[in-house]
Scaffold this motif. Structure first.
Motif, mmCIF file in Angstrom:
data_model
loop_
_atom_site.group_PDB
_atom_site.id
_atom_site.type_symbol
_atom_site.label_atom_id
_atom_site.label_comp_id
_atom_site.label_asym_id
_atom_site.label_seq_id
_atom_site.Cartn_x
_atom_site.Cartn_y
_atom_site.Cartn_z
ATOM 1 N N LYS A 228 -3.847 15.415 -3.503
ATOM 2 C CA LYS A 228 -3.636 15.193 -2.061
ATOM 3 C C LYS A 228 -3.176 16.481 -1.370
ATOM 4 O O LYS A 228 -3.108 16.533 -0.139
ATOM 5 C CB LYS A 228 -2.606 14.077 -1.847
ATOM 6 N N GLY B 224 -4.012 2.623 -2.288
ATOM 7 C CA GLY B 224 -4.180 3.392 -1.060
ATOM 8 C C GLY B 224 -5.357 2.865 -0.276
ATOM 9 O O GLY B 224 -5.458 1.658 -0.001
ATOM 10 N N GLY B 225 -6.263 3.750 0.048
ATOM 11 C CA GLY B 225 -7.365 3.422 0.938
ATOM 12 C C GLY B 225 -8.224 2.253 0.479
ATOM 13 O O GLY B 225 -8.653 1.437 1.287
ATOM 14 N N VAL C 56 -6.631 -1.087 1.270
ATOM 15 C CA VAL C 56 -6.682 -1.330 2.715
ATOM 16 C C VAL C 56 -8.100 -1.744 3.115
ATOM 17 O O VAL C 56 -8.309 -2.715 3.850
ATOM 18 C CB VAL C 56 -6.277 -0.042 3.494
ATOM 19 N N LEU D 37 -8.634 7.503 5.221
ATOM 20 C CA LEU D 37 -8.190 6.578 6.278
ATOM 21 C C LEU D 37 -7.066 7.152 7.134
ATOM 22 O O LEU D 37 -6.989 6.877 8.333
ATOM 23 C CB LEU D 37 -7.683 5.281 5.636
ATOM 24 N N VAL D 38 -6.187 7.945 6.510
ATOM 25 C CA VAL D 38 -5.037 8.455 7.255
ATOM 26 C C VAL D 38 -5.490 9.248 8.485
ATOM 27 O O VAL D 38 -4.894 9.133 9.561
ATOM 28 C CB VAL D 38 -4.128 9.286 6.315
ATOM 29 N N ILE E 269 0.854 -1.198 0.000
ATOM 30 C CA ILE E 269 0.000 0.000 0.000
ATOM 31 C C ILE E 269 0.890 1.247 0.000
ATOM 32 O O ILE E 269 2.015 1.199 0.470
ATOM 33 C CB ILE E 269 -0.887 0.009 1.255
ATOM 34 N N GLY E 270 0.336 2.354 -0.494
ATOM 35 C CA GLY E 270 1.053 3.627 -0.378
ATOM 36 C C GLY E 270 1.781 4.034 -1.637
ATOM 37 O O GLY E 270 2.542 4.971 -1.631
ATOM 38 N N ARG F 292 -0.512 8.951 -0.719
ATOM 39 C CA ARG F 292 0.039 8.831 -2.064
ATOM 40 C C ARG F 292 0.534 10.188 -2.547
ATOM 41 O O ARG F 292 0.071 11.229 -2.089
ATOM 42 C CB ARG F 292 -1.043 8.308 -3.010
ATOM 43 N N GLY G 199 5.283 8.352 1.818
ATOM 44 C CA GLY G 199 4.474 7.808 0.727
ATOM 45 C C GLY G 199 5.394 7.293 -0.360
ATOM 46 O O GLY G 199 6.475 7.852 -0.566
ATOM 47 N N ARG H 148 7.845 5.001 0.927
ATOM 48 C CA ARG H 148 6.655 4.265 1.380
ATOM 49 C C ARG H 148 6.829 3.804 2.823
ATOM 50 O O ARG H 148 7.872 3.261 3.185
ATOM 51 C CB ARG H 148 6.455 3.037 0.490
ATOM 52 N N LEU H 149 5.812 4.026 3.646
ATOM 53 C CA LEU H 149 5.869 3.575 5.035
ATOM 54 C C LEU H 149 5.093 2.265 5.141
ATOM 55 O O LEU H 149 3.917 2.203 4.777
ATOM 56 C CB LEU H 149 5.264 4.638 5.959
ATOM 57 N N GLU I 233 -6.358 6.818 11.201
ATOM 58 C CA GLU I 233 -5.158 6.125 11.710
ATOM 59 C C GLU I 233 -4.397 7.056 12.676
ATOM 60 O O GLU I 233 -3.941 6.634 13.742
ATOM 61 C CB GLU I 233 -4.246 5.713 10.545
ATOM 62 N N LEU J 63 4.184 2.304 10.384
ATOM 63 C CA LEU J 63 3.261 3.453 10.437
ATOM 64 C C LEU J 63 2.926 3.911 11.862
ATOM 65 O O LEU J 63 2.955 5.115 12.145
ATOM 66 C CB LEU J 63 1.969 3.140 9.674
HETATM 67 N N1 UDP Z 1 -0.330 4.224 3.245
HETATM 68 C C1 UDP Z 1 0.682 3.358 3.628
HETATM 69 N N2 UDP Z 1 1.986 3.708 3.405
HETATM 70 C C2 UDP Z 1 2.324 4.886 2.811
HETATM 71 C C3 UDP Z 1 1.286 5.779 2.438
HETATM 72 C C4 UDP Z 1 -0.032 5.409 2.661
HETATM 73 O O1 UDP Z 1 0.434 2.273 4.162
HETATM 74 O O2 UDP Z 1 3.517 5.143 2.635
HETATM 75 C C5 UDP Z 1 -1.722 3.845 3.556
HETATM 76 C C6 UDP Z 1 -2.319 4.691 4.666
HETATM 77 O O3 UDP Z 1 -1.853 4.249 5.920
HETATM 78 C C7 UDP Z 1 -3.804 4.504 4.437
HETATM 79 C C8 UDP Z 1 -3.897 4.378 2.920
HETATM 80 O O4 UDP Z 1 -2.578 4.076 2.444
HETATM 81 O O5 UDP Z 1 -4.259 3.316 5.064
HETATM 82 C C9 UDP Z 1 -4.382 5.667 2.281
HETATM 83 O O6 UDP Z 1 -5.764 5.750 2.434
HETATM 84 P P1 UDP Z 1 -6.570 7.131 2.356
HETATM 85 O O7 UDP Z 1 -8.021 6.796 2.490
HETATM 86 O O8 UDP Z 1 -6.033 8.113 3.353
HETATM 87 O O9 UDP Z 1 -6.219 7.717 0.914
HETATM 88 P P2 UDP Z 1 -6.409 7.115 -0.582
HETATM 89 O O10 UDP Z 1 -5.116 6.473 -0.931
HETATM 90 O O11 UDP Z 1 -7.557 6.157 -0.565
HETATM 91 O O12 UDP Z 1 -6.666 8.313 -1.434
#
Ligand code: UDP
Length: 423
Positions: free
Chosen positions: A237, A28-29, A32, A323-324, A22-23, A232, A263, A296-297, A327, A302
């Motif tokens: 964003k 992304g979301g 997850v 989601l961030v 992910i990331g 991302r 990211g 990327r984390l 979290e 995280l």
């Molecule tokens: N995420 C991650 N590592 C990263 C960047 C993002 O695991 O380096 C995860 C973050 O923890 C979250 C998801 O990606 O669970 C992003 O979801 P969000 O709904 O915030 O945004 P989307 O990517 O759906 O636009």
């Protein structure tokens, strides 16, 4: 529902593979969400098959998450990354492959939960071909997205039509926030059945690392003032707004101030280009020594990043859920977020963080200063955020609401019902 074999569901996520890293670009979301929902449902006795499109020859066709939950990768179109705006033409093959999988395994999915508009089209076909019932989560609404970008893709009219059709015909739409439901009603259609079931977060995982331990692990000074972004690299964003807001902060120039932008990205891809653009702005503003870009984390690391930070900023131009933000709140870290979409639902202004107008550099800067300047209030905001997530946004809670919905949809329709309706 008495037999476990009846508790079978296909979660369809054509471009959001629940088993990958992910990331990064387009991961992304949604990825997850599908993975967490799938795994949590399997704990409630569901047999969960999560379907996605295979994008690399190195990927396994089937990834077993546990004995009742697996990701199944179907070959539809080229076995390589395809941006989601170009993915529509491969959907008929995806449907064919899914039907073939059913045949080979003597399965029929009576219920499918589709994710994002591409998958919703797959669900609409399965409904027509074999009468599958459909639950759908949008993750993003075309009509809202196209209002915030300049270059409208060719597939836009197709997407808008499919998004309207699924709203009007799916057995149930899952909106992840009241704001998203409102958008569906005002911008898409008044017809169709919508339930609000939020996204969740792993409340045992986030919040597991306290501030001191987190800072020690990352080598961050206890005195430092740490601002965090996680997500991302995508122009929508709003990372540029955050960088400029930190430049305007009254703490800028203070050696203790630090901005972490977490990211992943791939050079040459759209997220790599956005990272280059952001680094260009950072250099132009002479800010490089205040900013770190750790890439990327991973899920494992995280909680340490959230735990080590004074504030997490979510500067998105739009966010259906975000989601961030949950979290960070689960980790006891206050959130400054754009006053848009699902962020208006998750973040309570002046209570778990601050909501400010999107793209407003001065407003973000002021909010950062208010929180960094008052450590006691910062801690109170963090605690309130943690309480809010515990009570409203746990995956277990989300999964039990979905469990109840699916169970209800799979109940056989009582024979007498038509007579009652026509009376
Ligand atoms: N995420 C991650 N590592 C990263 C960047 C993002 O695991 O380096 C995860 C973050 O923890 C979250 C998801 O990606 O669970 C992003 O979801 P969000 O709904 O915030 O945004 P989307 O990517 O759906 O636009």
């Amino acid at each position: 529902m008495n037999s476990t074999t009846n508790k079978r569901i296909a979660l369809i996520s054509v471009h959001g593979d629940p088993a990958i890293e992910i990331g990064k670009e387009e991961a992304g979301g949604q990825n997850v969400y599908v993975r967490q929902v799938g795994e949590a449902l399997s704990q409630l006795g569901w047999q969960v098959d999560m379907f996605s499109r295979k994008v690399s020859v190195d990927q396994e066709d089937i990834v077993q998450h546990n004995s009742r939950c697996r990701t199944i990768r179907l070959t539809a179109g080229p076995v390589e990354f395809v941006p989601r705006d170009n993915g529509f033409k491969y959907l008929p093959e995806f449907v064919e492959q899914l039907l073939e999988f059913q045949k080979q395994n003597s399965i029929k999915y009576e219920l499918v939960h589709t994710n994002y508009w591409l998958s919703s089209w797959v669900g609409l076909q399965l409904k027509q071909i074999q009468g599958s019932k459909q639950v759908h989560t949008y993750h993003s609404l075309g009509i809202v997205k196209y209002n915030t970008i300049e270059n409208i893709p060719l597939v836009a009219s197709q997407r808008l039509a499919v998004e309207k059709e699924v709203l009007e015909t799916a057995e149930r739409i899952v909106a992840t926030s009241p704001q998203e439901k409102q958008h569906m009603r005002t911008l898409v259609s008044h017809q169709g059945n919508i339930d609000i079931i939020p996204c969740g977060t792993d409340i045992r995982h986030f919040g597991s690392v306290d501030r001191q331990a987190a800072r020690e692990a990352l080598g961050i000074d206890p005195q430092a003032k740490v601002v965090l972004y996680v997500g991302r690299f995508d122009p929508r964003k709003g990372i540029e707004t955050l960088v400029r807001a930190v430049r305007e902060s009254k703490f800028y120039g203070d050696k203790d101030l630090k901005l972490i932008i977490g990211g992943g990205s791939t050079p040459g891809n759209s997220d790599g280009r956005e990272r280059d653009r952001i680094e260009g702005i950072v250099n132009e503003l002479g800010m490089s020594k205040f900013i770190s870009l750790p890439g990327r984390l991973s899920r494992e690391v995280l909680p340490t990043y959230y735990g080590a930070s004074d504030v997490c900023v979510v500067p998105s131009h739009y966010e259906p859920f975000g989601l961030v933000a949950v979290e960070a709140m689960a980790s006891g870290t206050p959130v400054i977020a754009s006053d848009v979409g699902g962020l208006q639902f998750t973040v309570v202004n002046e209570n778990t963080g601050l909501l400010v107008p999107p793209q407003d550099v001065a407003a973000f800067s002021n909010a950062i200063d208010r929180i960094l300047g008052n450590p006691q209030w910062r801690a109170q905001l963090g605690q309130s955020g943690n309480r809010r997530v515990m009570s409203k946004f746990s995956w277990d809670g989300v999964a039990s609401q979905l469990d109840a919905l699916y169970t209800q949809l799979l109940q056989p329709v009582k024979e007498k019902e038509p007579a009652l309706v026509s009376k």
